[in-house]
Design a protein around this motif. Structure first.
Motif, short mmCIF file in Angstrom:
data_model
loop_
_atom_site.label_atom_id
_atom_site.label_comp_id
_atom_site.label_asym_id
_atom_site.label_seq_id
_atom_site.Cartn_x
_atom_site.Cartn_y
_atom_site.Cartn_z
N SER A 1 -18.91 -10.20 -15.60
CA SER A 1 -20.33 -10.33 -15.28
C SER A 1 -20.96 -11.32 -16.25
O SER A 1 -20.43 -11.58 -17.33
CB SER A 1 -21.05 -8.98 -15.37
N ASN A 2 -22.10 -11.87 -15.85
CA ASN A 2 -22.97 -12.66 -16.72
C ASN A 2 -24.35 -12.68 -16.06
O ASN A 2 -24.56 -12.00 -15.05
CB ASN A 2 -22.41 -14.08 -16.96
N HIS A 3 -25.30 -13.43 -16.60
CA HIS A 3 -26.66 -13.34 -16.06
C HIS A 3 -26.74 -13.83 -14.62
O HIS A 3 -27.48 -13.26 -13.81
CB HIS A 3 -27.63 -14.12 -16.95
N ASP A 4 -26.00 -14.89 -14.28
CA ASP A 4 -26.01 -15.38 -12.90
C ASP A 4 -25.40 -14.36 -11.95
O ASP A 4 -25.96 -14.04 -10.90
CB ASP A 4 -25.24 -16.69 -12.80
N GLU A 5 -24.21 -13.88 -12.31
CA GLU A 5 -23.52 -12.93 -11.42
C GLU A 5 -24.36 -11.68 -11.22
O GLU A 5 -24.52 -11.19 -10.11
CB GLU A 5 -22.15 -12.59 -12.00
N ASN A 6 -24.88 -11.15 -12.32
CA ASN A 6 -25.65 -9.91 -12.23
C ASN A 6 -26.87 -10.07 -11.33
O ASN A 6 -27.11 -9.24 -10.44
CB ASN A 6 -26.07 -9.46 -13.62
N SER A 7 -27.65 -11.12 -11.54
CA SER A 7 -28.91 -11.25 -10.82
C SER A 7 -28.74 -11.67 -9.37
O SER A 7 -29.51 -11.25 -8.50
CB SER A 7 -29.82 -12.25 -11.54
N TRP A 8 -27.74 -12.51 -9.09
CA TRP A 8 -27.66 -13.13 -7.76
C TRP A 8 -26.52 -12.61 -6.90
O TRP A 8 -26.65 -12.54 -5.68
CB TRP A 8 -27.56 -14.65 -7.91
N ASN A 9 -25.39 -12.26 -7.50
CA ASN A 9 -24.25 -11.79 -6.71
C ASN A 9 -23.99 -10.29 -6.86
O ASN A 9 -23.20 -9.73 -6.12
CB ASN A 9 -22.99 -12.57 -7.08
N GLY A 10 -24.64 -9.67 -7.83
CA GLY A 10 -24.49 -8.23 -7.99
C GLY A 10 -23.75 -7.84 -9.25
O GLY A 10 -23.05 -8.65 -9.86
N THR A 11 -23.90 -6.61 -9.64
CA THR A 11 -23.21 -6.10 -10.81
C THR A 11 -21.70 -6.04 -10.54
O THR A 11 -21.25 -6.14 -9.40
CB THR A 11 -23.69 -4.68 -11.16
N GLU A 12 -20.94 -5.83 -11.60
CA GLU A 12 -19.49 -5.69 -11.43
C GLU A 12 -19.15 -4.49 -10.57
O GLU A 12 -18.11 -4.45 -9.90
CB GLU A 12 -18.78 -5.62 -12.79
N PHE A 13 -20.04 -3.48 -10.55
CA PHE A 13 -19.80 -2.30 -9.71
C PHE A 13 -19.96 -2.65 -8.23
O PHE A 13 -19.22 -2.15 -7.38
CB PHE A 13 -20.77 -1.18 -10.10
N GLU A 14 -20.91 -3.52 -7.92
CA GLU A 14 -21.08 -3.96 -6.54
C GLU A 14 -19.92 -4.84 -6.09
O GLU A 14 -19.43 -4.73 -4.97
CB GLU A 14 -22.38 -4.77 -6.41
N ARG A 15 -19.50 -5.76 -6.96
CA ARG A 15 -18.51 -6.76 -6.57
C ARG A 15 -17.08 -6.25 -6.68
O ARG A 15 -16.20 -6.67 -5.93
CB ARG A 15 -18.67 -8.01 -7.43
N MET A 16 -16.83 -5.35 -7.63
CA MET A 16 -15.46 -4.96 -7.93
C MET A 16 -15.21 -3.47 -7.79
O MET A 16 -14.05 -3.04 -7.79
CB MET A 16 -15.09 -5.39 -9.36
N GLY A 17 -16.27 -2.66 -7.70
CA GLY A 17 -16.09 -1.22 -7.64
C GLY A 17 -15.33 -0.70 -8.85
O GLY A 17 -15.51 -1.19 -9.97
N ALA A 18 -14.46 0.27 -8.62
CA ALA A 18 -13.69 0.84 -9.73
C ALA A 18 -12.76 -0.19 -10.36
O ALA A 18 -12.29 0.00 -11.50
CB ALA A 18 -12.88 2.04 -9.24
N ASN A 19 -12.49 -1.26 -9.65
CA ASN A 19 -11.57 -2.29 -10.17
C ASN A 19 -12.21 -3.20 -11.22
O ASN A 19 -11.56 -4.12 -11.71
CB ASN A 19 -11.01 -3.13 -9.02
N HIS A 20 -13.48 -2.95 -11.57
CA HIS A 20 -14.06 -3.76 -12.64
C HIS A 20 -13.33 -3.53 -13.96
O HIS A 20 -13.29 -4.41 -14.82
CB HIS A 20 -15.56 -3.47 -12.78
N VAL A 21 -12.73 -2.34 -14.12
CA VAL A 21 -12.04 -2.04 -15.38
C VAL A 21 -10.72 -2.81 -15.50
O VAL A 21 -10.52 -3.54 -16.49
CB VAL A 21 -11.83 -0.53 -15.55
N PRO A 22 -9.78 -2.72 -14.54
CA PRO A 22 -8.58 -3.55 -14.67
C PRO A 22 -8.90 -5.04 -14.67
O PRO A 22 -8.20 -5.82 -15.32
CB PRO A 22 -7.73 -3.15 -13.47
N ALA A 23 -9.97 -5.44 -13.97
CA ALA A 23 -10.34 -6.86 -13.99
C ALA A 23 -10.75 -7.30 -15.38
O ALA A 23 -10.40 -8.40 -15.83
CB ALA A 23 -11.48 -7.11 -12.99
N PHE A 24 -11.49 -6.46 -16.10
CA PHE A 24 -11.87 -6.83 -17.46
C PHE A 24 -10.65 -6.86 -18.37
O PHE A 24 -10.51 -7.77 -19.21
CB PHE A 24 -12.92 -5.86 -18.03
#
Length: 470
Positions: free
Chosen positions: A305-328
């Motif tokens: 995530s970063n400021h662009d992704e968060n504001s315009w494309n959604g939080t990591e939870f929206e974009r990646m769901g539970a997979n935000h953890v292995p992605a990080f």
């Protein structure tokens, strides 16, 4: 900075800006290709960047007060979490003319050498920087060299420093193909004007000399001519030899002037893998391309995530769901990576922060601070995972677990790190082959010993990860 929606240009030639734009503001990796562009003064990255972790601060939204004084109270917590570098989004006064929203875009700057009074005074900011330095952290400032607000003083004093339309009026900011964007609150600067270049360099130097900054994250870096960035690097490093420069761009040639570039391509690939639109086999191709195209010592900023992704494309939870953890986990441990954490990620921030208005972070969400702290300690203590060329190449570890699992190893001297991530809904019992360094490892998160033969099996939780070190 948020851009109009032209496609990711990560693989274009020099000058291409790799950030995506939206409606507002199985084998060891190959060696670098012969004749590839060398990175800036090869080996010249500041020593403090070797194992550094970056944290992006949205000052306006960080606290209810939105001030430097309020932000300063968070410094001990960030230091305890393992943060090394604070990247502050622009803190200068915001233009009023053509302003978007009630407070305007951070990236519409009306005075390069002033502090936004909404955040505090010059003295408040200097105290903040000094407090961060006492904690052992570096501070880099978002620098917007591509454009200014329409009520910046240069508009009236030096209108020739801007790009003009055929009718003589000053153009909005433009994209990398020279087309006007819908960033109607910012005016495009003309880098054919030597006097403007000198003024820009003087203003950047002011922040080093007056505020003691440690570097800059350069917005829309691909929209500014490379020869200016080369000029800026030379001039600013003469004043501050351990300066750090991060480009919001992904072209390999940017490394002739910058220490680090964005990893937009990996970010979007991880989004697609997390959503099940692509398989992990795509990662082999990505890492092979990076090894061929980028200098060996290039530092790549990877993130979920970063400021662009968060504001315009959604939080990591929206974009990646539970997979935000292995992605990080993957983004923080991949070859050349300098990991980034954005404001509020450690508190499971599930809100898209408004870009042009006040919208305070909700710090009451489930804490992920222990997870990120462990990841940053891993980064700090394992030589194989060092940033850029200080770290080790990675070698894919072949498994029979299919397109939802990815595993690799990195070895530097006697240190080996094995990373395995699972983007699937089910736990994986993965059979692997040809582990380069069999032996007894330690599970980084469980701290238990794990004996690994050259071929064997590895259990990986659903939407989870295993990190084993030796």
């Amino acid at each position: 900075m948020r851009r109009t929606s032209f496609l990711l240009t990560a693989l274009l030639a020099l000058g291409a800006c790799a950030a995506p734009n939206a409606a507002t503001h199985g084998s060891a990796m190959a060696p670098a290709a012969a004749g590839m562009t060398a990175s800036a003064d090869a080996g010249s990255h500041p020593a403090w960047a070797r194992n550094a972790v970056m944290y992006e601060v949205n000052v306006r939204q960080y606290t209810p007060e939105g001030t430097f004084a309020a932000l300063e109270r968070h410094l001990p917590r960030l230091k305890a979490m393992g943060v090394d570098v604070l990247w502050l989004m622009p803190i200068q006064p915001i233009g009023v003319k053509n302003r978007k929203g009630s407070l305007g875009s951070y990236y519409s700057i009306s005075n390069y050498t002033a502090v936004n009074p909404e955040y505090g005074s010059d003295a408040d900011f200097k105290r903040f920087v000094e407090a961060a330095h006492r904690q052992g952290m570096k501070v880099v400032l978002d620098w917007v060299a591509n454009h200014t607000a329409f009520d910046h003083g240069w508009i009236t004093a030096h209108p020739d420093w801007y790009v003009h339309r055929a009718d003589g009026t000053i153009s909005n900011a433009r994209d990398n193909e020279g087309r006007e964007t819908d960033w109607t609150d910012v005016a495009e600067l003309d880098y054919d004007r030597p006097a403007m270049r000198q003024a820009m360099l003087a203003d950047m130097r002011w922040w080093l000399d007056t505020m003691g900054l440690d570097g800059f994250r350069c917005d829309v870096a691909g929209g500014v001519p490379m020869d200016f960035w080369m000029q800026a690097r030379a001039a600013l490093k003469a004043a501050k030899p351990d300066l750090f420069l991060l480009a919001e761009a992904e072209s390999p040639e940017m490394h002739t002037a910058f220490d680090a570039t964005y990893g937009w391509e990996l970010h979007h690939l991880l989004n697609e893998i997390a959503q099940g639109k692509k398989g992990t086999g795509e990662l082999d191709g990505y890492f092979a391309r990076q090894a061929q195209r980028f200098p060996r010592d290039a530092i790549r900023m990877y993130f979920t995530s970063n400021h662009d992704e968060n504001s315009w494309n959604g939080t990591e939870f929206e974009r990646m769901g539970a997979n935000h953890v292995p992605a990080f986990v993957l983004s923080a441990t991949a070859q050349n990576s300098m990991p980034l954490l954005y404001t509020g990620q450690e508190a499971s921030l599930r809100k898209r922060l408004r870009f042009f208005d006040k919208d305070t972070v909700d710090w009451s969400g489930p804490s992920l601070a222990d997870f990120y702290r462990a990841m940053f300690e891993l980064k700090h203590t394992q030589p194989a995972l060092a940033n850029g060329g200080w770290g080790a190449p990675q070698t894919a570890l072949r498994t029979d677990a299919g397109e939802r699992v990815y595993a690799f190893t990195r070895t530097q001297g006697t240190n080996t790190v094995l990373v395995a991530v699972n983007f699937g809904d089910l736990a994986a019992h993965a059979t692997y082959q040809d582990l380069p360094r069999p032996g007894t490892y330690t599970d980084w998160f469980g701290r238990a010993p794990v004996a690994l033969a050259a071929s064997g099996t590895l259990d990986i939780p659903a939407h989870g990860y295993r990190v084993l070190v030796r």
